[in-house]
Design a protein around this motif. Sequence first.
Motif, PDB file in Angstrom:
ATOM      1  N   THR A 127       0.932  -1.343  -0.012  1.00  0.00           N
ATOM      2  CA  THR A 127      -0.066  -0.067   0.025  1.00  0.00           C
ATOM      3  C   THR A 127       0.801   1.132   0.154  1.00  0.00           C
ATOM      4  O   THR A 127       2.191   1.197   0.326  1.00  0.00           O
ATOM      5  CB  THR A 127      -0.836   0.204   1.050  1.00  0.00           C
ATOM      6  OG1 THR A 127      -0.113  -0.100   2.684  1.00  0.00           O
ATOM      7  CG2 THR A 127      -1.898  -1.205   0.998  1.00  0.00           C
ATOM      8  N   GLY A 128       0.577   2.251  -0.597  1.00  0.00           N
ATOM      9  CA  GLY A 128       1.254   3.592  -0.682  1.00  0.00           C
ATOM     10  C   GLY A 128       0.842   4.350  -2.179  1.00  0.00           C
ATOM     11  O   GLY A 128      -0.027   3.860  -2.857  1.00  0.00           O
ATOM     12  N   SER A 129       1.399   5.458  -1.934  1.00  0.00           N
ATOM     13  CA  SER A 129       1.143   6.449  -3.271  1.00  0.00           C
ATOM     14  C   SER A 129       2.032   5.750  -4.453  1.00  0.00           C
ATOM     15  O   SER A 129       3.108   6.227  -4.509  1.00  0.00           O
ATOM     16  CB  SER A 129       1.656   7.693  -2.842  1.00  0.00           C
ATOM     17  OG  SER A 129       2.785   7.881  -2.600  1.00  0.00           O
ATOM     18  N   LEU A 184       4.637   1.165   1.162  1.00  0.00           N
ATOM     19  CA  LEU A 184       5.627   1.866   0.132  1.00  0.00           C
ATOM     20  C   LEU A 184       6.316   3.010   0.977  1.00  0.00           C
ATOM     21  O   LEU A 184       5.767   3.870   1.670  1.00  0.00           O
ATOM     22  CB  LEU A 184       5.307   2.376  -1.042  1.00  0.00           C
ATOM     23  CG  LEU A 184       6.232   3.014  -2.049  1.00  0.00           C
ATOM     24  CD1 LEU A 184       7.231   2.086  -2.582  1.00  0.00           C
ATOM     25  CD2 LEU A 184       5.223   3.727  -3.136  1.00  0.00           C
ATOM     26  N   VAL A 185       7.809   3.072   0.847  1.00  0.00           N
ATOM     27  CA  VAL A 185       8.538   4.137   1.337  1.00  0.00           C
ATOM     28  C   VAL A 185       9.042   5.101   0.392  1.00  0.00           C
ATOM     29  O   VAL A 185       8.936   6.316   0.156  1.00  0.00           O
ATOM     30  CB  VAL A 185       9.634   3.591   2.674  1.00  0.00           C
ATOM     31  CG1 VAL A 185      10.488   4.814   3.044  1.00  0.00           C
ATOM     32  CG2 VAL A 185       9.297   2.914   3.614  1.00  0.00           C
ATOM     33  N   GLN A 186       9.699   4.461  -0.744  1.00  0.00           N
ATOM     34  CA  GLN A 186      10.259   5.038  -2.046  1.00  0.00           C
ATOM     35  C   GLN A 186      10.191   4.113  -2.940  1.00  0.00           C
ATOM     36  O   GLN A 186      10.219   2.932  -3.003  1.00  0.00           O
ATOM     37  CB  GLN A 186      11.948   5.419  -1.480  1.00  0.00           C
ATOM     38  CG  GLN A 186      12.512   6.222  -2.478  1.00  0.00           C
ATOM     39  CD  GLN A 186      12.328   7.472  -2.302  1.00  0.00           C
ATOM     40  OE1 GLN A 186      12.270   8.206  -1.272  1.00  0.00           O
ATOM     41  NE2 GLN A 186      11.691   8.221  -3.459  1.00  0.00           N
ATOM     42  N   GLU A 187       9.913   4.756  -4.396  1.00  0.00           N
ATOM     43  CA  GLU A 187       9.879   4.241  -5.381  1.00  0.00           C
ATOM     44  C   GLU A 187      10.995   4.630  -6.313  1.00  0.00           C
ATOM     45  O   GLU A 187      11.048   5.891  -6.503  1.00  0.00           O
ATOM     46  CB  GLU A 187       8.360   4.367  -6.044  1.00  0.00           C
ATOM     47  CG  GLU A 187       8.252   3.448  -7.525  1.00  0.00           C
ATOM     48  CD  GLU A 187       6.962   3.939  -8.018  1.00  0.00           C
ATOM     49  OE1 GLU A 187       6.298   2.722  -8.226  1.00  0.00           O
ATOM     50  OE2 GLU A 187       6.443   4.832  -7.838  1.00  0.00           O
ATOM     51  N   LYS A 230      19.852   8.193  -0.725  1.00  0.00           N
ATOM     52  CA  LYS A 230      18.537   7.714   0.077  1.00  0.00           C
ATOM     53  C   LYS A 230      17.168   8.259  -0.203  1.00  0.00           C
ATOM     54  O   LYS A 230      16.110   7.620   0.152  1.00  0.00           O
ATOM     55  CB  LYS A 230      18.972   8.131   1.499  1.00  0.00           C
ATOM     56  CG  LYS A 230      18.100   7.705   2.566  1.00  0.00           C
ATOM     57  CD  LYS A 230      18.677   8.225   4.165  1.00  0.00           C
ATOM     58  CE  LYS A 230      17.917   7.840   5.366  1.00  0.00           C
ATOM     59  NZ  LYS A 230      16.486   8.508   5.331  1.00  0.00           N
ATOM     60  N   ASP A 231      17.219   9.536  -0.818  1.00  0.00           N
ATOM     61  CA  ASP A 231      16.029  10.242  -0.928  1.00  0.00           C
ATOM     62  C   ASP A 231      15.574   9.628  -2.620  1.00  0.00           C
ATOM     63  O   ASP A 231      14.482  10.394  -2.776  1.00  0.00           O
ATOM     64  CB  ASP A 231      16.255  11.667  -1.086  1.00  0.00           C
ATOM     65  CG  ASP A 231      16.526  12.155   0.115  1.00  0.00           C
ATOM     66  OD1 ASP A 231      16.149  11.687   1.140  1.00  0.00           O
ATOM     67  OD2 ASP A 231      17.485  12.969   0.335  1.00  0.00           O
TER      68      ASP A 231
END
Length: 536
Positions: A127-129, A184-187, A230-231
Motif C-alpha cells: 500500500t502507498g502512493s 511503500l517508502v520510496q519508489e 537515500k531520497d
Amino acid sequence: MSRNKISLKRMISAALAAGLALTMTVTAFADEPYTAYNYDYWDDAIPSQSAYRVEKTVTGADMGLDRLSDPSDPLYISDDAPAKLSDAKDLFYDQDNDTFWVCDSGNNRILRLDTDLKVTGCYTGFTGSTEISVGEDGKSTFLNPNGIYVKKSIFDDKLYVYIADTDNSRAVKCTVESGTEMTLVQEYTKPDTKLYDSETFNPSKILADKAENIYVVCKSVNTGSVQFNKDGEFQGFYGANRVEVTAAVIAQKLWRKIASNEQISAMTRNVPVEYANFDIDADGFIYTVTEAANTTTDAVKKLNPAGYNIWDNAVGDEYSFGDVASEYDSTTNKTYKCRLTDICVSDNGTINVLDYENGRVFQYDKLCNLLCIFGTKNSTSDQAGSFLGPNAIEARGNEVYILDGTKNDITVYTETTFGNVVHRAVLLYDEGRYSDARADWEEVIKRDGGYAMAYVGLGKACLNDGEYMKALDYFKTAYDQDDYDKAFKYAREEWLRDNFTVIMIVIIVLIALLIVKAVLKKKGIKLIKRKKKEGN
C-alpha cells in the motif's frame, strides 16, 4: 632440469595426490550426487574430500505454503494461492533478524521464511502512493520481482525491504507491517536524465549500503549498476565492467585508426558486459559477478567505494574464479563453460560463487584462495544436491542455501567434518595466525593429502615458528616458489648465524694457509735464485 623430467615429475605428483585423495574421499562423497574436486599447482582437477553435504531439500509443501490459501490462517492470501514456488529468482538471508526472503517471481510475490524455511510472511504487493499495478483493493501488486535485499536502517532502526519489481519497471523500498502487508517508502523508476540513455528500466537485482544508497542492476544497462541516494535521486552508475580484450577487439581498434567514417560507423561496437548479480559485505565492499559464459575479464570483482575493482589483474595480481577449463559432456556432445550467476559473501568472509551452467558452488576465502567445489547440474535426476536452474545462493554461517528456479526448491548444504576443519584453519590463516592454524592444517592433510593450501599453511606456520627447513619442504610440496624463496633466505641466514664461529675459524685458517704458502713460495723462489747464483 629437462622438460621430460619436469613432465614426468608432474605426472607422478598428480597421480600420487589423486590416488591419496581418492582413498580418503570414497566414504565422504558416496552419498552425494557429485564428485568433489579441487585444483593442483598445474590447474589440473584432482579428487578432494567433500567439504559440504546435502542436509535437506525444501519444497513449497515443506515451507507450508498451503497456509496461504487457508482462510483461517493469518497468512491467508486467496483461495487459489499457489502452494509451491514458481520460477523463483532470488534468495536473501537477513542476518539481523535471522530470516530468509524469496522472490517467488512466477507467482508475483515475496515470501518470508524462518530458519527452518517455514513461511512466516507472504507479500503480493504494498500500500502507498503509486499508480503502477494498482488493484481493486488499492494495493500496488508485484509483477515478476527478480531481486530482493533486506536491511535494518542505522538512521531509524526500521527494517526496510528493497525489491526489484522487474516487469513493473521499478524498484521499491517498503516497510513490513504484518505477515501479509507492506507499505511503500520510496519508489525508484527510470531516471529522467540524458545520462541514462537506455530505453528501458528493468531492474533485476538490488542492494543498499549503510548510508541507504541504492544500487540496481538493470537489464541492458552495461555501464554499471544504477545508483540512487537515500531520497531516491539518481546519482549515476557504479562499477562498470571493462571490455573483454580479444584478438578481434585489438584488430578493430587498430583498424579504426585508418578506416573511413563510413567504415567506422558500420563496425560492431565493443561494449562491456553487464554484470548479473552482486552482494555487499560488512565493510561496505560490493562484490559483482558477470554471467556471460565467454567472459574472463571482471568475471568477479570486489569494488571499493569509488567503484574500482580491488582485484584488478592489470596491477599484476592473478585471480581466477570458476572452473579453470571448459568441460566436455560426451552424452550431449557439448562443451560447457561457467556462467557465474550469483555471489554471496558470508559473515565469516568466505565468498561463494554460483555457476548456473554446471550447478556448482566455488567457495573462496577472503584472499581469493579456492577452498572447495561442490554441487552439480543434472537434468535427468531429482536427487538432492543436483540442480536444474540454480538462480541464487545465500549463506548462514557455514551453511549454504541454493534456490533452484526450475525444480522450485531450496537445497541446504552443511559442513562435513573436513569442511569444518578447513574453515577453522582458513579463518586463522587469513588473520595471520599461522601457528594457531597448524594443528588444523595437519588434520586437513590427514584427510586429503592433495589439498595444496594445507601445505602452504603448514609452511607458513613453520616459517613463523622458525622451523625453516620444514617450511622449505612444505613450500616445495605446494610448489609455492615465492614463499620457498623467503624460507630459503631465512634458512640461509640461520645457518650462517649458527655456524659463524666455525666459518670464521675456517676463514682464518685458510687465510693463514695462504699466507704460509705465500711465504714458503717466496722463500723457495729466493732459494732457487741463490742456488742459481752459486752455480754461476
